[in-house]
Scaffold this motif. Sequence first.
Motif, PDB file in Angstrom:
ATOM      1  N   TRP A  86      39.483  46.128  23.682  1.00  0.00           N
ATOM      2  CA  TRP A  86      38.635  45.421  24.646  1.00  0.00           C
ATOM      3  C   TRP A  86      39.258  44.071  24.965  1.00  0.00           C
ATOM      4  O   TRP A  86      39.382  43.213  24.114  1.00  0.00           O
ATOM      5  CB  TRP A  86      37.236  45.263  24.069  1.00  0.00           C
ATOM      6  CG  TRP A  86      36.211  44.847  25.098  1.00  0.00           C
ATOM      7  CD1 TRP A  86      36.407  44.616  26.397  1.00  0.00           C
ATOM      8  CD2 TRP A  86      34.819  44.645  24.850  1.00  0.00           C
ATOM      9  NE1 TRP A  86      35.252  44.277  27.015  1.00  0.00           N
ATOM     10  CE2 TRP A  86      34.231  44.289  26.080  1.00  0.00           C
ATOM     11  CE3 TRP A  86      34.009  44.742  23.715  1.00  0.00           C
ATOM     12  CZ2 TRP A  86      32.878  43.999  26.216  1.00  0.00           C
ATOM     13  CZ3 TRP A  86      32.658  44.470  23.839  1.00  0.00           C
ATOM     14  CH2 TRP A  86      32.097  44.099  25.079  1.00  0.00           C
ATOM     15  N   ASP A  87      39.661  43.922  26.239  1.00  0.00           N
ATOM     16  CA  ASP A  87      40.229  42.654  26.695  1.00  0.00           C
ATOM     17  C   ASP A  87      39.087  41.765  27.178  1.00  0.00           C
ATOM     18  O   ASP A  87      38.444  42.065  28.188  1.00  0.00           O
ATOM     19  CB  ASP A  87      41.229  42.909  27.832  1.00  0.00           C
ATOM     20  CG  ASP A  87      41.972  41.642  28.246  1.00  0.00           C
ATOM     21  OD1 ASP A  87      41.740  40.587  27.631  1.00  0.00           O
ATOM     22  OD2 ASP A  87      42.781  41.724  29.196  1.00  0.00           O
ATOM     23  N   ILE A  88      38.823  40.688  26.458  1.00  0.00           N
ATOM     24  CA  ILE A  88      37.742  39.763  26.812  1.00  0.00           C
ATOM     25  C   ILE A  88      38.237  38.846  27.929  1.00  0.00           C
ATOM     26  O   ILE A  88      39.225  38.126  27.772  1.00  0.00           O
ATOM     27  CB  ILE A  88      37.289  38.932  25.599  1.00  0.00           C
ATOM     28  CG1 ILE A  88      36.927  39.861  24.435  1.00  0.00           C
ATOM     29  CG2 ILE A  88      36.104  38.048  25.981  1.00  0.00           C
ATOM     30  CD1 ILE A  88      35.820  40.829  24.746  1.00  0.00           C
ATOM     31  N   ASP A  89      37.541  38.882  29.063  1.00  0.00           N
ATOM     32  CA  ASP A  89      37.992  38.145  30.266  1.00  0.00           C
ATOM     33  C   ASP A  89      37.572  36.670  30.168  1.00  0.00           C
ATOM     34  O   ASP A  89      36.739  36.190  30.943  1.00  0.00           O
ATOM     35  CB  ASP A  89      37.407  38.803  31.513  1.00  0.00           C
ATOM     36  CG  ASP A  89      38.038  38.264  32.790  1.00  0.00           C
ATOM     37  OD1 ASP A  89      39.216  37.873  32.748  1.00  0.00           O
ATOM     38  OD2 ASP A  89      37.339  38.235  33.820  1.00  0.00           O
ATOM     39  N   VAL A  90      38.192  35.944  29.238  1.00  0.00           N
ATOM     40  CA  VAL A  90      37.812  34.549  29.012  1.00  0.00           C
ATOM     41  C   VAL A  90      38.213  33.678  30.184  1.00  0.00           C
ATOM     42  O   VAL A  90      37.453  32.810  30.625  1.00  0.00           O
ATOM     43  CB  VAL A  90      38.450  34.023  27.703  1.00  0.00           C
ATOM     44  CG1 VAL A  90      38.071  32.563  27.469  1.00  0.00           C
ATOM     45  CG2 VAL A  90      38.017  34.880  26.526  1.00  0.00           C
ATOM     46  N   PHE A  91      39.402  33.871  30.721  1.00  0.00           N
ATOM     47  CA  PHE A  91      39.925  32.996  31.777  1.00  0.00           C
ATOM     48  C   PHE A  91      40.029  33.688  33.138  1.00  0.00           C
ATOM     49  O   PHE A  91      40.778  33.249  34.001  1.00  0.00           O
ATOM     50  CB  PHE A  91      41.289  32.430  31.351  1.00  0.00           C
ATOM     51  CG  PHE A  91      41.192  31.556  30.129  1.00  0.00           C
ATOM     52  CD1 PHE A  91      40.698  30.272  30.215  1.00  0.00           C
ATOM     53  CD2 PHE A  91      41.570  32.040  28.882  1.00  0.00           C
ATOM     54  CE1 PHE A  91      40.594  29.475  29.093  1.00  0.00           C
ATOM     55  CE2 PHE A  91      41.466  31.246  27.755  1.00  0.00           C
ATOM     56  CZ  PHE A  91      40.973  29.950  27.852  1.00  0.00           C
ATOM     57  N   GLY A  92      39.306  34.776  33.309  1.00  0.00           N
ATOM     58  CA  GLY A  92      39.124  35.353  34.637  1.00  0.00           C
ATOM     59  C   GLY A  92      40.227  36.226  35.167  1.00  0.00           C
ATOM     60  O   GLY A  92      40.252  36.500  36.380  1.00  0.00           O
ATOM     61  N   SER A  93      41.139  36.685  34.348  1.00  0.00           N
ATOM     62  CA  SER A  93      42.239  37.505  34.864  1.00  0.00           C
ATOM     63  C   SER A  93      41.736  38.837  35.417  1.00  0.00           C
ATOM     64  O   SER A  93      42.215  39.315  36.458  1.00  0.00           O
ATOM     65  CB  SER A  93      43.278  37.747  33.763  1.00  0.00           C
ATOM     66  OG  SER A  93      42.685  38.384  32.646  1.00  0.00           O
ATOM     67  N   ILE A  94      40.743  39.440  34.746  1.00  0.00           N
ATOM     68  CA  ILE A  94      40.197  40.703  35.229  1.00  0.00           C
ATOM     69  C   ILE A  94      39.402  40.482  36.514  1.00  0.00           C
ATOM     70  O   ILE A  94      39.477  41.275  37.462  1.00  0.00           O
ATOM     71  CB  ILE A  94      39.319  41.362  34.148  1.00  0.00           C
ATOM     72  CG1 ILE A  94      40.172  41.708  32.915  1.00  0.00           C
ATOM     73  CG2 ILE A  94      38.633  42.608  34.686  1.00  0.00           C
ATOM     74  CD1 ILE A  94      39.378  42.311  31.768  1.00  0.00           C
ATOM     75  N   THR A  95      38.660  39.383  36.552  1.00  0.00           N
ATOM     76  CA  THR A  95      37.888  39.043  37.757  1.00  0.00           C
ATOM     77  C   THR A  95      38.818  38.843  38.953  1.00  0.00           C
ATOM     78  O   THR A  95      38.554  39.315  40.060  1.00  0.00           O
ATOM     79  CB  THR A  95      37.060  37.773  37.520  1.00  0.00           C
ATOM     80  OG1 THR A  95      36.142  38.007  36.444  1.00  0.00           O
ATOM     81  CG2 THR A  95      36.291  37.388  38.767  1.00  0.00           C
ATOM     82  N   THR A  96      39.927  38.139  38.721  1.00  0.00           N
ATOM     83  CA  THR A  96      40.887  37.915  39.795  1.00  0.00           C
ATOM     84  C   THR A  96      41.478  39.230  40.285  1.00  0.00           C
ATOM     85  O   THR A  96      41.624  39.450  41.494  1.00  0.00           O
ATOM     86  CB  THR A  96      42.012  36.984  39.313  1.00  0.00           C
ATOM     87  OG1 THR A  96      41.451  35.709  38.978  1.00  0.00           O
ATOM     88  CG2 THR A  96      43.064  36.792  40.384  1.00  0.00           C
ATOM     89  N   ALA A  97      41.820  40.111  39.345  1.00  0.00           N
ATOM     90  CA  ALA A  97      42.378  41.413  39.730  1.00  0.00           C
ATOM     91  C   ALA A  97      41.374  42.223  40.540  1.00  0.00           C
ATOM     92  O   ALA A  97      41.739  42.902  41.517  1.00  0.00           O
ATOM     93  CB  ALA A  97      42.797  42.185  38.484  1.00  0.00           C
ATOM     94  N   LYS A  98      40.095  42.143  40.165  1.00  0.00           N
ATOM     95  CA  LYS A  98      39.057  42.870  40.902  1.00  0.00           C
ATOM     96  C   LYS A  98      38.917  42.313  42.314  1.00  0.00           C
ATOM     97  O   LYS A  98      38.837  43.059  43.296  1.00  0.00           O
ATOM     98  CB  LYS A  98      37.731  42.764  40.162  1.00  0.00           C
ATOM     99  CG  LYS A  98      36.603  43.555  40.815  1.00  0.00           C
ATOM    100  CD  LYS A  98      35.247  43.098  40.332  1.00  0.00           C
ATOM    101  CE  LYS A  98      34.905  41.726  40.912  1.00  0.00           C
ATOM    102  NZ  LYS A  98      33.531  41.316  40.596  1.00  0.00           N
ATOM    103  N   ARG A  99      38.874  40.994  42.429  1.00  0.00           N
ATOM    104  CA  ARG A  99      38.742  40.376  43.750  1.00  0.00           C
ATOM    105  C   ARG A  99      39.952  40.670  44.637  1.00  0.00           C
ATOM    106  O   ARG A  99      39.802  40.907  45.838  1.00  0.00           O
ATOM    107  CB  ARG A  99      38.554  38.865  43.588  1.00  0.00           C
ATOM    108  CG  ARG A  99      37.198  38.481  43.003  1.00  0.00           C
ATOM    109  CD  ARG A  99      37.126  37.007  42.693  1.00  0.00           C
ATOM    110  NE  ARG A  99      35.808  36.634  42.167  1.00  0.00           N
ATOM    111  CZ  ARG A  99      35.512  35.442  41.656  1.00  0.00           C
ATOM    112  NH1 ARG A  99      36.455  34.492  41.611  1.00  0.00           N
ATOM    113  NH2 ARG A  99      34.302  35.184  41.204  1.00  0.00           N
ATOM    114  N   LYS A 100      41.118  40.657  44.041  1.00  0.00           N
ATOM    115  CA  LYS A 100      42.324  40.985  44.800  1.00  0.00           C
ATOM    116  C   LYS A 100      42.270  42.431  45.297  1.00  0.00           C
ATOM    117  O   LYS A 100      42.622  42.715  46.454  1.00  0.00           O
ATOM    118  CB  LYS A 100      43.559  40.769  43.929  1.00  0.00           C
ATOM    119  CG  LYS A 100      44.866  41.117  44.609  1.00  0.00           C
ATOM    120  CD  LYS A 100      46.045  40.917  43.677  1.00  0.00           C
ATOM    121  CE  LYS A 100      47.345  41.410  44.302  1.00  0.00           C
ATOM    122  NZ  LYS A 100      48.490  41.241  43.373  1.00  0.00           N
ATOM    123  N   SER A 101      41.814  43.348  44.454  1.00  0.00           N
ATOM    124  CA  SER A 101      41.704  44.754  44.860  1.00  0.00           C
ATOM    125  C   SER A 101      40.694  44.917  45.986  1.00  0.00           C
ATOM    126  O   SER A 101      40.891  45.724  46.905  1.00  0.00           O
ATOM    127  CB  SER A 101      41.290  45.619  43.663  1.00  0.00           C
ATOM    128  OG  SER A 101      42.290  45.630  42.675  1.00  0.00           O
TER     129      SER A 101
END
Length: 457
Positions: free
Chosen positions: A131-146
């Motif tokens: 489980w990668d904990i999205d502390v600094f928003g990397s997953i959020t950024t990837a989602k928004r980019k997609s």
Amino acid sequence: MNIKNLLLATATGLLLSSCSLYKKYESKATVPDDVFGSTVALPADTAFNIAQLSWREFFTDPLLQQLIDTALVRNTDLHAARIAVEQCQASLKAARLGYLPSLSFAPSGSLSSFDRSPVSKTYSLPLQLSWDIDVFGSITTAKRKSKVQLMKAQVNEESVRANIVSIVAQQYNLLMLLDRELEILLTTDSLWNLSLETQKSLWENGKAYSTAVNQMESSYLNVKTQIVDIRRTILSVENALCRLLALTPQHIQRGRWGEHTLPARIATGAPAALLQYRPDIRIADFALAEAFYNTQAARQAFFPSLNLSGILGWTNSGGAAIVNPGALLLNAVATLTQPIFQRGRLKANLKIAKLSQEELQHQYVQTVINAGNEVNEAIADVEAAREKNVYYQRQVVVLEDAYAGTHELMDNGKASYLEVITAQESLLSAQLNEMENHYDGAQALIALYIALGGGAN
């Protein structure tokens, strides 16, 4: 300051600096009030934009509508654009699931023996979780980019659709123009044949020279070659339209020129409407958003990543001994990874992302300027065609009278064959010019419709 306070201060600093990493892209897209230029006078009513019309409302010819429908179903470029949208939808779905842990089942077994000792059988039946904990928003950024990539692909599909609608309509109009020009040439062929027969009769009766007959026949044969060229051009345009529709070569059913006219009203709407209707401007804005999130991802690479992993399962290998039956296995690990020295790669990636963002900003501005220029050109072409149409119509009327009068004078021996030939050729040229001007005006109006962002729906 003790170690505990230092770590607390570092963590606080990281959290505060990471707040900007969660920002969403805010479009700063604007269109200058004079984007259409100052040389073209816009209609007083700018509330209505012809781009608001669907292509079915703009092109009312039923046969043309059937061709456009066929193209939108069969065209391979549009199929490719649709597939790109579906690919982006799949990528967005995967990006949204990035917040969830990954779970896998990884059973294993082994047989081992040392120095001919009895064979030991070990097995493990674990469930592994990460489980990668999205502390600094990397997953959020990837989602928004997609999500931005999906919207860009959708608008690109609209752009391809509008382009197909435009090309089909232009080719259809060209076919009707060629049909009308062929009619003019066939009528001219018949009239000139009568003139040639008259000239031959005068020559046989000693009232004309053989050179007059030769000159008349040469002009007549020239019309014959133009008829052959027109018919060949019609075939080429039909084949080009069939390729666009993904059909084998065949006759394209069409109406007669003038049966269905395009909207006479020209309304560009407010300049800002370009942002709403022009696919290329919207794509350029989405490209800026994508570059923004690339920059965000490059910044986030400097921050630590937190990963939780664990194993839950059943095994008979306890490390020190092999037990049967097996026992429950449980393991949990938390990993924090902070980049320290990456040989300048992270800084280079951030600089590259920023420069790409800056370049796309300039491209966006140029896209807006190009859009305004296209609208300006199309309006000027429409107005020029309408203005010239008055002169061409009058020219045809005058030359029809001149041809009839000259032919009558020649029959009475009061005009030479050269005058008749000149009158015939001038009339034919004027008739063809009038038709081509009608065509240019129609093409300019279609170009204006597309330049304002029409045809996508």
